[in-house]
Design an enzyme around this catalytic site. Structure first.
Site: not given
Length: 334
Positions: A115, A32, A202, A37, A75-77, A277, A133
């Site tokens: 989340y 998770e 829907c 992101q 992977l970033g962050y 980003s 999410d």
DNA sequence: AACGCGGGGCC
DNA sequence: GGCCCAGCGTT
């Protein structure tokens, strides 16, 4: 009620993801955090390596920071993995090396928000709570034709209430089914409504405007920077500097932004633009050959094995590598 | 409530 | 060339 159709669809169509094999809090948690992101396919190879290297909370709590960041490279962050270690330490110290078993308690741990807490609690511990999410936001905004800006807190809250009211057991399957639907069918662009198991109920399908939802606020333009990096090279070794612990790419290794003292020879590299980003780097690179080797020079194999270099620097690293090898050849032939 | 934080695949 | 991804912490 759409839940029955959704659960049936999930059983038939769920991807066989490795982290769905075991219902163990630790591996659920790792997956998770990695998936935050981040596209599932991108994080899968990282997941396998991570679990192998750090099979449980205790081993993670004792991890070396540099090893941790290295395994996360690309992977970033990167704060995610630092928070994971903090979280592991906290679980070892306060909860006998186990995760607490409720969403509420999980929420208090570093790196675990609404989340992720909901995902762990529902998937690993069968607690009947939501895990909302981006996928679920999209599915519900379409299903109930919610045209408010979903980046607004109030809208997320509204959607979360709808999700809470919809919760169905088995909760582990239900939450994952919503996400899987968002990932495979109710996708951001060109949603595959024809293949949707809950199409009949829907509202957006009825309106025929599912592709216009969810409504998302415009992003503000990226700031532009024009950094010049000086790549200090001594023979076959490259100087790398640990970046500041704050800001972009905090604590990772990178090239210097200052000239070395005695430069024997300079070579300009092909400029490269790296898009983050929220930032745009128009990078210039200058390889500076130096005679005297101070500290923190690394061979290419050392860099490969031990040093965490973010993607932004990889093109210059490759170019430098090439220059070093050509130069070696040159000097041999003399 | 808004912003900072990575990287990449897809349209 | 923009969009958006199994978000969270800080301000």
């Amino acid at each position: 009620m759409f839940q029955e159709e959704l659960l049936r669809w999930y059983k038939q169509n769920a991807r066989k993801l490795v982290f769905r094999q075991k219902k163990e809090a630790y591996s659920i948690w790792v997956s998770e955090i990695m998936a935050q992101q981040t596209r599932i396919e991108a994080m899968l190879p990282y997941f396998e390596r991570f679990i192998e290297r750090y099979p449980n909370l205790k081993s993670l709590a004792q991890a070396e920071d540099d090893d941790l960041v290295k395994i996360w490279q690309g992977l970033g962050y990167y704060n995610r993995v630092r928070n994971m270690k903090r979280c592991a330490i906290q679980c070892v110290e306060q909860f006998q090396g186990q995760f607490p078993k409720t969403k509420k308690e999980l929420c208090k741990l570093p790196g675990i928000g609404e989340y992720t807490a909901g995902a762990i609690a529902s998937i690993a511990f069968d607690e009947k709570v939501s895990a909302v999410d981006g996928n679920v936001i999209r599915v519900f905004s379409r299903f109930y034709h919610i045209t408010d800006d979903v980046s607004q807190m109030s809208t997320k809250k509204k959607i979360t209430e709808l999700v809470n009211a919809s919760l169905t057991e088995p909760i582990s399957d239900y939450n994952q089914a919503l996400m899987e639907l968002g990932a495979l069918v109710c996708i951001p662009k060109n949603p595959r409504c024809a293949a949707c198991p809950i199409q009949k109920e829907c509202q957006s399908y009825a309106y025929g405007d599912a592709d216009s939802l969810p409504v998302l606020a415009k992003k503000k333009p990226r700031r532009v920077e024009n950094p010049t990096f000086y790549i200090w090279v001594c023979q076959d070794k490259i100087h790398l500097k640990k970046r500041s612990q704050k800001g972009l790419l905090a604590g990772l290794f990178g090239f210097d932004e200052t000239l070395p003292e005695a430069v024997e020879e300079k070579r300009s590299l092909e400029p490269y633009t790296h898009i983050f980003s929220h930032v745009e780097w128009h990078m210039k690179g200058i390889v500076c050959f130096v005679k005297e080797k101070s500290e923190d020079f690394y061979s290419l194999s050392q860099i490969h094995d031990k040093v965490s270099i973010p993607s932004a620097f990889q093109p210059f690293l490759k170019q430098t590598e090439k220059i070093i090898k050509e130069r070696e050849k040159c000097q041999k032939s003399l």
